[in-house]
Design a protein around this motif. Sequence first.
Motif, PDB file in Angstrom:
ATOM      1  N   SER A  22      -9.559   7.561 -12.746  1.00  0.00           N
ATOM      2  CA  SER A  22      -8.956   6.223 -12.821  1.00  0.00           C
ATOM      3  C   SER A  22      -7.904   6.197 -13.913  1.00  0.00           C
ATOM      4  CB  SER A  22     -10.034   5.172 -13.089  1.00  0.00           C
ATOM      5  OG  SER A  22     -10.992   5.180 -12.044  1.00  0.00           O
ATOM      6  N   SER A  23      -6.832   5.441 -13.658  1.00  0.00           N
ATOM      7  CA  SER A  23      -5.720   5.392 -14.608  1.00  0.00           C
ATOM      8  C   SER A  23      -5.108   4.000 -14.618  1.00  0.00           C
ATOM      9  CB  SER A  23      -4.652   6.415 -14.231  1.00  0.00           C
ATOM     10  OG  SER A  23      -3.511   6.309 -15.064  1.00  0.00           O
ATOM     11  N   ASN A  24      -4.638   3.588 -15.804  1.00  0.00           N
ATOM     12  CA  ASN A  24      -3.824   2.371 -15.901  1.00  0.00           C
ATOM     13  C   ASN A  24      -2.403   2.712 -16.356  1.00  0.00           C
ATOM     14  OD1 ASN A  24      -4.068   2.923 -18.636  1.00  0.00           O
ATOM     15  ND2 ASN A  24      -5.268   1.100 -19.116  1.00  0.00           N
ATOM     16  N   GLY A  25      -2.070   4.013 -16.338  1.00  0.00           N
ATOM     17  CA  GLY A  25      -0.734   4.443 -16.735  1.00  0.00           C
ATOM     18  C   GLY A  25       0.132   4.878 -15.568  1.00  0.00           C
ATOM     19  N   ARG A  26      -0.401   4.795 -14.363  1.00  0.00           N
ATOM     20  CA  ARG A  26       0.337   5.123 -13.146  1.00  0.00           C
ATOM     21  C   ARG A  26       0.441   3.877 -12.283  1.00  0.00           C
ATOM     22  NH1 ARG A  26       1.027  10.456 -12.333  1.00  0.00           N
ATOM     23  NH2 ARG A  26      -0.089  11.858 -13.737  1.00  0.00           N
ATOM     24  N   PRO A  27       1.388   3.844 -11.344  1.00  0.00           N
ATOM     25  CA  PRO A  27       1.515   2.656 -10.493  1.00  0.00           C
ATOM     26  C   PRO A  27       0.232   2.374  -9.721  1.00  0.00           C
ATOM     27  CG  PRO A  27       3.467   4.033 -10.306  1.00  0.00           C
ATOM     28  CD  PRO A  27       2.477   4.811 -11.111  1.00  0.00           C
ATOM     29  N   GLY A  28      -0.292   1.175  -9.917  1.00  0.00           N
ATOM     30  CA  GLY A  28      -1.513   0.755  -9.247  1.00  0.00           C
ATOM     31  C   GLY A  28      -1.452  -0.721  -8.929  1.00  0.00           C
ATOM     32  N   ILE A  29      -2.401  -1.200  -8.159  1.00  0.00           N
ATOM     33  CA  ILE A  29      -2.347  -2.588  -7.704  1.00  0.00           C
ATOM     34  C   ILE A  29      -3.085  -3.545  -8.626  1.00  0.00           C
ATOM     35  CG2 ILE A  29      -1.980  -1.942  -5.310  1.00  0.00           C
ATOM     36  CD1 ILE A  29      -4.914  -2.460  -4.754  1.00  0.00           C
ATOM     37  N   GLY A  30      -3.600  -3.028  -9.763  1.00  0.00           N
ATOM     38  CA  GLY A  30      -4.239  -3.898 -10.739  1.00  0.00           C
ATOM     39  C   GLY A  30      -5.387  -3.210 -11.443  1.00  0.00           C
ATOM     40  N   GLY A  31      -5.522  -3.440 -12.761  1.00  0.00           N
ATOM     41  CA  GLY A  31      -6.602  -2.825 -13.518  1.00  0.00           C
ATOM     42  C   GLY A  31      -6.504  -1.311 -13.471  1.00  0.00           C
ATOM     43  N   PHE A  32      -7.661  -0.651 -13.523  1.00  0.00           N
ATOM     44  CA  PHE A  32      -7.724   0.790 -13.344  1.00  0.00           C
ATOM     45  C   PHE A  32      -7.800   1.099 -11.854  1.00  0.00           C
ATOM     46  CE2 PHE A  32      -9.026   0.890 -17.800  1.00  0.00           C
ATOM     47  CZ  PHE A  32      -8.424   2.061 -18.256  1.00  0.00           C
ATOM     48  N   ASP A  33      -6.828   1.835 -11.341  1.00  0.00           N
ATOM     49  CA  ASP A  33      -6.847   2.288  -9.953  1.00  0.00           C
ATOM     50  C   ASP A  33      -7.388   3.710  -9.890  1.00  0.00           C
ATOM     51  OD1 ASP A  33      -5.731  -0.049  -8.999  1.00  0.00           O
ATOM     52  OD2 ASP A  33      -4.244   0.978  -7.765  1.00  0.00           O
ATOM     53  N   LEU A  34      -7.974   4.051  -8.746  1.00  0.00           N
ATOM     54  CA  LEU A  34      -8.421   5.407  -8.490  1.00  0.00           C
ATOM     55  C   LEU A  34      -7.246   6.265  -8.037  1.00  0.00           C
ATOM     56  CD1 LEU A  34     -11.762   4.561  -6.736  1.00  0.00           C
ATOM     57  CD2 LEU A  34     -11.579   6.150  -8.656  1.00  0.00           C
ATOM     58  N   PHE A  35      -7.188   7.491  -8.572  1.00  0.00           N
ATOM     59  CA  PHE A  35      -6.169   8.467  -8.197  1.00  0.00           C
ATOM     60  C   PHE A  35      -6.861   9.765  -7.801  1.00  0.00           C
ATOM     61  CE2 PHE A  35      -3.940   5.335 -10.585  1.00  0.00           C
ATOM     62  CZ  PHE A  35      -2.643   5.336 -10.091  1.00  0.00           C
ATOM     63  N   GLU A  36      -6.122  10.636  -7.128  1.00  0.00           N
ATOM     64  CA  GLU A  36      -6.674  11.912  -6.696  1.00  0.00           C
ATOM     65  C   GLU A  36      -5.658  13.024  -6.888  1.00  0.00           C
ATOM     66  OE1 GLU A  36      -5.794  12.081  -1.980  1.00  0.00           O
ATOM     67  OE2 GLU A  36      -7.385  10.676  -2.567  1.00  0.00           O
ATOM     68  N   ALA A  37      -6.173  14.237  -7.146  1.00  0.00           N
ATOM     69  CA  ALA A  37      -5.321  15.429  -7.292  1.00  0.00           C
ATOM     70  C   ALA A  37      -6.098  16.623  -6.778  1.00  0.00           C
ATOM     71  CB  ALA A  37      -4.914  15.624  -8.747  1.00  0.00           C
ATOM     72  N   ILE A  38      -5.371  17.600  -6.235  1.00  0.00           N
ATOM     73  CA  ILE A  38      -5.991  18.820  -5.710  1.00  0.00           C
ATOM     74  C   ILE A  38      -5.564  19.988  -6.591  1.00  0.00           C
ATOM     75  CG2 ILE A  38      -6.140  20.402  -3.755  1.00  0.00           C
ATOM     76  CD1 ILE A  38      -5.564  18.084  -1.911  1.00  0.00           C
ATOM     77  N   GLY A  39      -6.534  20.766  -7.059  1.00  0.00           N
ATOM     78  CA  GLY A  39      -6.234  21.923  -7.886  1.00  0.00           C
ATOM     79  C   GLY A  39      -7.304  22.111  -8.947  1.00  0.00           C
ATOM     80  N   GLU A  40      -6.898  22.680 -10.077  1.00  0.00           N
ATOM     81  CA  GLU A  40      -7.837  22.856 -11.176  1.00  0.00           C
ATOM     82  C   GLU A  40      -7.084  23.008 -12.492  1.00  0.00           C
ATOM     83  OE1 GLU A  40      -9.198  27.090 -12.135  1.00  0.00           O
ATOM     84  OE2 GLU A  40      -9.422  27.024  -9.957  1.00  0.00           O
ATOM     85  N   ARG A  41      -7.740  22.640 -13.555  1.00  0.00           N
ATOM     86  CA  ARG A  41      -7.237  22.790 -14.926  1.00  0.00           C
ATOM     87  C   ARG A  41      -5.867  22.147 -15.096  1.00  0.00           C
ATOM     88  NH1 ARG A  41      -7.312  28.693 -16.413  1.00  0.00           N
ATOM     89  NH2 ARG A  41      -6.748  29.026 -14.236  1.00  0.00           N
ATOM     90  N   THR A  42      -4.803  22.943 -15.261  1.00  0.00           N
ATOM     91  CA  THR A  42      -3.451  22.376 -15.350  1.00  0.00           C
ATOM     92  C   THR A  42      -2.634  22.678 -14.104  1.00  0.00           C
ATOM     93  OG1 THR A  42      -2.608  24.371 -16.441  1.00  0.00           O
ATOM     94  CG2 THR A  42      -3.407  22.608 -17.863  1.00  0.00           C
ATOM     95  N   LYS A  43      -3.230  23.347 -13.137  1.00  0.00           N
ATOM     96  CA  LYS A  43      -2.506  23.746 -11.921  1.00  0.00           C
ATOM     97  C   LYS A  43      -2.892  22.797 -10.789  1.00  0.00           C
ATOM     98  CE  LYS A  43      -2.139  28.596 -13.273  1.00  0.00           C
ATOM     99  NZ  LYS A  43      -0.685  28.574 -13.406  1.00  0.00           N
ATOM    100  N   TRP A  44      -2.010  21.838 -10.521  1.00  0.00           N
ATOM    101  CA  TRP A  44      -2.276  20.815  -9.524  1.00  0.00           C
ATOM    102  C   TRP A  44      -1.192  20.846  -8.461  1.00  0.00           C
ATOM    103  CZ3 TRP A  44      -6.998  19.027 -10.319  1.00  0.00           C
ATOM    104  CH2 TRP A  44      -7.513  19.112 -11.620  1.00  0.00           C
TER     105      TRP A  44
END
Length: 648
Positions: A341-363
């Motif tokens: 969850s992040s409030n620093g990326r574009p979201g529709i309000g409050g903390f939005d859920l985000f997703e990423a595929i990969g590991e460590r720093t390689k996304w």
Amino acid sequence: MKTNELKKQLKGALRANDHYSQIDFLEELTERKPENLKFKYELARAYDESRNYQRALEEYSKVFYANSEKYAMAIYHMGRIMKMREQYKLATLYFNQFIDKHNHSKESKHYKKLVKAELEGCKMGMEKSMNAPKTEIFPLKGNVNRSNIEFSPHIVDYRTLWYVSLPSDEIVFLESDSMPRRRIYVAHEKEGNWVVDNMLDHPSNDGKEHIGSFTLSQDGQRMYFTLCKPNMQNKMICKIYLSRWENKEWSEPEILPEEIHQSKHTYTHPTVGLSSKPDREIIYFVSDKQGGKGGYDIWYTRYRISKHRFDKARNAGKKINTIGDEIAPSFDFESNKLYFSSNGRPGIGGFDLFEAIGERTKWMYPAKNAGKEINSSYDDLYYKPFPKNRRRAIMVSNREGSIALKHPHCCDDLFEVNWKQMLDIEYNLDFKDLASNKALKNVDIVVTARDSPEGDRIVLQRIRTDSMGRVNFKLEPGIDYKLIVESDMHFNRKLDYSTVGVKESKTTTETIKLKPIPNEEIIIPNIYYPFDKSYLTPEAMIAIDTSIYEILVENPTLIVELSSHTDSKGSEKYNQHLSQQRAQSVMNYLAKKGIKRKRMKARGYGESKPIAPNANPDGSDNPKGRAKNRRTTFRVIGELDMEVFYED
């Protein structure tokens, strides 16, 4: 109580993040000193942090319109609250006013980035969908949710749930020794209702500290969890601990080493992710430690299981973290996705859920918003799909439907997510030996993809065939995948699968046959040399590029002998020397193309190993036989003791 004593008590409540005590003290202080805007702004912040958004909005408004220059931050927070109320046009107006008022401050660059994300989120919120809802989301049925908070769910199986709860229907002051503590509870689903059975039998549930959150390793043998207590300044500090499942019980907690923790900072929200290297698991966690991108960042450490050793903590990078806060990571083993969850990326309000595929720093890509299908305009956290059934999930939220303790949206509850529509791209592969047609068990398949058309190839996951040579897996839409197939005594293969443009669910069944590595030598065709010379012709280089070079690249552990042979013309000594030089030329060429010399051995056999007669039975010359004998070959003579496709 005297005013100075009230201020002293307020400082303690601020350090402890005890918002309800802050409200009590600040309400009294603002009544005594109504002209003090600092107290009113702090009261607005306390209401905001306790999620009493209506009262926060009222206090922010008073402060801003009394002194808009000094308290420009008030209208920024007013924009946030309007956004949570889905009043996106008014929120946009407030954010733009904030930029006008805050343009010349030292922090303007920082907040411009946040406001940019907020404004993009407002546009997202105003977009109307003409499609039917893809999900149904509702509070977990049964008696799991109480008036306080429930969070950090762990789905043991489709009928068993572990989660953290503060089992009280009253406001709990975290610094009070007499009040209940956050503990891990067990619930089971019975006839559609989740029923709380008891507290989990675990040493962490017996202490005085609060459980912050917890997670289990993929094999269920290790639990990582946080214990939280106030420090000397009364600031709540969490540390990460490890407990092992040994002799049918959980071991006593051991704190993670100093390589992970820094003093004065908090470490919480652990989740275990897959590592592309064997004998390792990755523990992602949240911290405000130094070196981050913003407030709270997602960090990680890699645990080497057999050596019981943790690597140094590192930041998960800018594709995950922002200048805002990133919290509540949750890793899904089946899709290899990190949810957070992040409030620093574009979201529709409050903390939005985000997703990423990969590991460590390689996304694969910068984290993507998980969409309106699961996000609300309030806080959405801890997304956890059910094992073997991604159409069902549990998440945490304070959205409409959560139980109110003192005011709406105050407290997090567990919600169930049912997907009515989901794109499933499934593969069923059978692996067999090309020669015998027998099933190949323990074949390793390394799933990779590029993070951009010309970017690095990222290892996404490693899977293995069962005893019948079968493997089943799902891929995400919109990605070009390359699968590297590795099997003992077989040549590796690369398989290309693309899900770009796939719009409907599909299942692909395929049989893959692997070529066994022969014991005998293999002739490399079309390698010719000028008469009496050892250097390679352009035609010979092309032959090498399209044969042995490709094999060595695709099978990076193979050690080969590169052999050169001659016919019987000339002296035996001369032919031996010429063939050695020619074999050396092939090895030098491959080395220049990046093949390590330790994987190759050059050997000239001269005329000692003919595969056809150099002369006919009557003693006359046999040109066809001599042509067959003038050959370059290779054979596999060993394997390097190493792992491939993995980086430190």
